[in-house]
Design a protein around this motif. Structure first.
Motif, PDB file in Angstrom:
ATOM      1  N   ARG A 102       0.806  -1.234   0.000  1.00 37.83           N
ATOM      2  CA  ARG A 102       0.000   0.000   0.000  1.00 37.83           C
ATOM      3  C   ARG A 102       0.838   1.283   0.000  1.00 37.83           C
ATOM      4  O   ARG A 102       0.675   2.156  -0.856  1.00 37.83           O
TER       5      ARG A 102
ATOM      6  N   PHE B 241       1.182   4.308  -3.036  1.00 41.15           N
ATOM      7  CA  PHE B 241       0.690   5.681  -2.911  1.00 41.15           C
ATOM      8  C   PHE B 241       1.818   6.712  -2.803  1.00 41.15           C
ATOM      9  O   PHE B 241       1.581   7.909  -2.957  1.00 41.15           O
TER      10      PHE B 241
ATOM     11  N   GLN C  81       1.663   8.588 -10.812  1.00 42.24           N
ATOM     12  CA  GLN C  81       1.188   7.682 -11.869  1.00 42.24           C
ATOM     13  C   GLN C  81       2.274   7.437 -12.903  1.00 42.24           C
ATOM     14  O   GLN C  81       2.511   6.308 -13.321  1.00 42.24           O
TER      15      GLN C  81
ATOM     16  N   ILE D 214      -6.202  -2.709  -8.090  1.00 43.98           N
ATOM     17  CA  ILE D 214      -6.025  -1.433  -7.367  1.00 43.98           C
ATOM     18  C   ILE D 214      -4.765  -0.718  -7.869  1.00 43.98           C
ATOM     19  O   ILE D 214      -4.792   0.468  -8.196  1.00 43.98           O
ATOM     20  N   CYS D 215      -3.655  -1.457  -7.939  1.00 39.49           N
ATOM     21  CA  CYS D 215      -2.389  -0.841  -8.389  1.00 39.49           C
ATOM     22  C   CYS D 215      -2.545  -0.281  -9.800  1.00 39.49           C
ATOM     23  O   CYS D 215      -2.114   0.848 -10.088  1.00 39.49           O
TER      24      CYS D 215
ATOM     25  N   CYS E  19      -5.353   0.519 -11.550  1.00 37.74           N
ATOM     26  CA  CYS E  19      -6.304   1.633 -11.662  1.00 37.74           C
ATOM     27  C   CYS E  19      -5.699   2.911 -11.107  1.00 37.74           C
ATOM     28  O   CYS E  19      -5.902   3.996 -11.672  1.00 37.74           O
ATOM     29  N   TYR E  20      -4.953   2.793 -10.013  1.00 40.37           N
ATOM     30  CA  TYR E  20      -4.299   3.980  -9.449  1.00 40.37           C
ATOM     31  C   TYR E  20      -3.339   4.573 -10.489  1.00 40.37           C
ATOM     32  O   TYR E  20      -3.298   5.786 -10.708  1.00 40.37           O
TER      33      TYR E  20
ATOM     34  N   ASN F 145      -5.223   6.139 -13.719  1.00 37.15           N
ATOM     35  CA  ASN F 145      -6.262   7.138 -13.467  1.00 37.15           C
ATOM     36  C   ASN F 145      -7.675   6.580 -13.711  1.00 37.15           C
ATOM     37  O   ASN F 145      -8.489   7.222 -14.378  1.00 37.15           O
TER      38      ASN F 145
ATOM     39  N   ASN G 220     -11.234   4.764 -11.998  1.00 35.33           N
ATOM     40  CA  ASN G 220     -11.949   4.502 -10.740  1.00 35.33           C
ATOM     41  C   ASN G 220     -13.032   3.434 -10.917  1.00 35.33           C
ATOM     42  O   ASN G 220     -13.887   3.273 -10.068  1.00 35.33           O
TER      43      ASN G 220
ATOM     44  N   ASP H 182      -6.754   5.782   1.412  1.00 30.67           N
ATOM     45  CA  ASP H 182      -6.272   6.936   0.648  1.00 30.67           C
ATOM     46  C   ASP H 182      -7.454   7.859   0.330  1.00 30.67           C
ATOM     47  O   ASP H 182      -8.381   7.466  -0.374  1.00 30.67           O
TER      48      ASP H 182
ATOM     49  N   PHE I  77      -8.605   8.479  -3.576  1.00 36.20           N
ATOM     50  CA  PHE I  77      -8.731   7.389  -4.550  1.00 36.20           C
ATOM     51  C   PHE I  77      -9.932   6.492  -4.220  1.00 36.20           C
ATOM     52  O   PHE I  77      -9.984   5.872  -3.154  1.00 36.20           O
TER      53      PHE I  77
END
Ligand SMILES: Cc1cc2nc3c(=O)[nH]c(=O)nc-3n(C[C@H](O)[C@H](O)[C@H](O)COP(=O)(O)O)c2cc1C
Length: 421
Positions: free
Chosen positions: A32, A36, A40, A109-110, A112-113, A116, A118, A155, A158
């Motif tokens: 995690r 963060f 990107q 998750i990784c 999509c972060y 960009n 959601n 976060d 996000f």
């Protein structure tokens, strides 16, 4: 002795590995802070540097594809995870979603972060109902624990929703643009490709399509860095792949090995060799849509993209079908042709007509009703299926036809001369 490397399969053997409780004590979601802390662009660069290649068949650079996603748009992008897995011989993604569904959620998750997004859709093969239930339970657990939804893993900025979209049982819907058509509620027909490289679209929204295993590899890279992934495999095919092994081996299954491993060593070590002490006749190396290799070709073959290409075949999804000396190659080709004939979406004439035509000719060969000219006609029709269609379904089928007839021609001809009953 083969070196055991487990990147994607590392938690497969843990008791109740499909539950959050079991995998949390084995490192799930522990990347995690590393994620963060990066921008990107930094994550996309890391994926590029790792050399990660798409594991859904094409082997394209994942980082290069991610880099096509617009990051500045106010509208968030979309991730579509390809879990259609409908090709004979390919059954690795279902291992991931049934044995370690949280690994896929971690990867989502990784990803999509980084791109960009959601919203992520997991497009799952319709027949995978029991695996879908396991995956849905894991998604529900993740929502309950604040891993998904608003404020992903705490976060503030996000949020991410993950939705399973069930397919209706068509192989073509695994082709990325047909998959998106299908998700839009339309018939699963592949789209025309743009002239320049650009990302895919879902209802006009920029969308990244990646295979389940590609996405499931991402957390390892985030946590351990690009070099850690590159430490395995070959220079051009870094890392590992889950190879699905089926056919005439003693112990079929799904085994993770690094790229560059010897094919024979893999078959003997994990597959326990050819079943019942028989001799090897041939191997389809990367799922039904890859060109067959003879036993001679397999002897020095290596499991990586470049080595397979040098042999005129491809690594595809790594779904390896092993055939022993007793395999009837005419029947084996007929079996595959029934699949292609049935699964052609019908949009392009060479594919729609060609798959059916060659299937009929090979049926006639089997029935002792074909001439040598018919065999030539099968090869001619197969040629017209190559390079003339919107997607690579027909070219792949054409390669399969060519491989069987050219490499095992004697067997096909013996039917024509009435030599085999
Ligand atoms: C007929 C056909 C079927 C396909 N089926 C799948 C599939 O089931 N799963 C998959 O990940 N890719 C499949 N692909 C490849 C996809 O079009 C696409 O390249 C892939 O999902 C991209 O993910 P990757 O870059 O992570 O490999 C298929 C391609 C074709 C032509």
């Amino acid at each position: 002795m083969m070196q055991e490397i487990k990147i994607v399969s590392k938690r497969f053997d843990i008791e109740n590995s499909h539950t959050l409780e079991a995998v949390k004590t084995h490192g799930a979601y522990s990347w995690r802070d590393q994620l963060f802390e990066m921008t990107q662009d930094q994550i996309i660069e890391m994926i590029k540097q790792s050399g990660l290649r798409g594991k859904g068949g094409g082997g394209a650079s994942a980082g290069d594809k991610w880099a096509l996603m617009p990051l500045e748009n106010e509208q968030k992008n979309i991730l579509a995870v390809n879990c259609d897995e409908s090709e004979p011989g390919t059954f690795k993604d279902r291992q991931i979603i049934s044995k370690d569904p949280h690994l896929l959620i971690e990867g989502i998750i990784c990803t999509c972060y980084a791109i960009n997004a959601n919203k992520a859709y997991i497009y799952i093969r319709g027949e995978y109902k029991q695996f879908q239930d396991i995956l849905q339970n894991a998604i529900d657990e993740a929502y309950r624990e604040g891993i998904l939804g608003e404020k992903v893993l705490g976060d503030e900025s996000f949020s991410l929703d993950v939705v399973i979209h069930r397919g209706a049982g068509a192989y073509i819907c695994g082709e990325k643009s047909a998959l998106l058509e299908s998700m839009e509620g339309k018939r699963g027909h592949p789209r025309l490709k743009p002239h320049q490289k650009e990302c895919e679209w879902y209802f006009g929204i920029p969308t990244l399509v990646n295979n389940v295993e590609t996405i499931a590899t991402v957390p390892f890279i985030i946590q351990n860095g690009a070099d850690a992934y590159k430490a395995f495999g070959t220079e051009q095919s870094p890392g590992t792949l889950l190879f699905a092994l089926s056919g005439h081996v003693a112990t079929p299954g799904v085994y993770e090995v690094q790229f560059g491993t010897s094919m024979m060593e893999y078959i003997n070590h994990y597959g326990g060799g050819i079943k019942n002490g028989k001799k090897l006749k041939a191997v389809i190396p990367g799922g039904a849509s890859t060109k067959i290799l003879t036993a001679d070709e397999v002897q020095n073959a290596k499991l990586d993209y470049e080595s397979m290409r040098a042999l005129g075949s491809s690594l595809g999804t790594g779904g390896m079908i092993v055939m022993d000396e007793d395999t009837n190659m005419v029947e084996a080709l007929k079996n595959l042709l029934e699949f292609y004939r049935h699964e052609s979406c019908g949009q392009c004439t060479p594919c729609r007509e060609g798959t059916g035509w060659v299937d009929t000719i090979i049926k006639n060969v089997l029935d002792g009703e074909a001439s040598k000219d018919d065999l030539e006609k099968a090869l001619e029709v197969s040629k017209t299926m190559n390079g003339q269609t919107i997607c690579v379904f027909a070219p792949a089928a054409s390669d399969v036809i060519d491989g069987f007839i050219h490499k095992f021609r004697d067997e096909f001809e013996s039917y024509i001369q009435g030599g085999v009953s």
